[in-house]
Scaffold this active site. Sequence first.
Site, PDB file in Angstrom:
ATOM      1  CE  LYS A   9      -3.154   2.581   3.012  1.00 40.97           C
ATOM      2  NZ  LYS A   9      -3.954   3.166   1.934  1.00 40.97           N
ATOM      3  CG  ASN A 191       8.821   6.328  -2.690  1.00 37.18           C
ATOM      4  OD1 ASN A 191       8.324   5.576  -3.530  1.00 37.18           O
ATOM      5  ND2 ASN A 191       8.967   7.634  -2.890  1.00 37.18           N
ATOM      6  NE  ARG A 192       5.930  -0.326   2.649  1.00 35.47           N
ATOM      7  CZ  ARG A 192       4.817  -0.201   1.938  1.00 35.47           C
ATOM      8  NH1 ARG A 192       4.409   0.994   1.550  1.00 35.47           N
ATOM      9  NH2 ARG A 192       4.113  -1.256   1.596  1.00 35.47           N
ATOM     10  CG  LEU A 193      11.765   7.005   2.153  1.00 40.12           C
ATOM     11  CD1 LEU A 193      12.382   8.025   1.202  1.00 40.12           C
ATOM     12  CD2 LEU A 193      12.863   6.369   3.017  1.00 40.12           C
TER      13      LEU A 193
END
Length: 214
Positions: A9, A191-193
Amino acid sequence: MEDLSDYRKSYEKSQLLETNIPEDPINLFHKWFYETEEFSDIEEVNAMTVSTIGLDGFPKSRVVLLKKFNEEGFIFYTNYNSEKGKAILNNPNICLSFFWQSMERQVIIKGIAEKTSEVTSDNYFDSRPDGSKLGAIVSSQSEVIPSREYLDNKLKELEKQYEGKIIPRPNYWGGFLVRPVEVEFWQGRPNRLHDRIRYHLQEDYNWKIDRLSP
């Protein structure tokens, strides 16, 4: 084996920056809580996971409902003789966590639990519906019982016993106040950041604010 590698997601709804946060984590929690209540479809915004270290040495987590929060901390209620209650009384260092999925937010609270005052527990118990009051008396929480019928029969007996009477709070049932020592706010980002802001309580009772790497 089920392969869940493709479960992904993208989190893109908001951001959490040092330029727009308060000095006290309770104030930020208050803001997030009521934003979630107003702008999400989550039915029980106050549902939280309570993690404890059991008497057997294993961690255990379960969902309970937050009933109050203020500058002192976070309050929930339980049976003190339950597995959860015994674990907390043996080791009061516990963790609370909230995951508000539709807001792409998570809050993790490390804290030290203590029993609330008798007055606080009495006042909350008195505010509950009679069915919930009787349920607290009927259930020897976490103990093995022979059947569902056994539980239902105990409830019927108590309903007759207390018909038209005031239902008193049992002394083994009451509140825990969790005084936070560390609160982490997580905001999902692309971006999972993700944004992770941690408040850590210092010896002078001021909060130190750090950004953590995602």
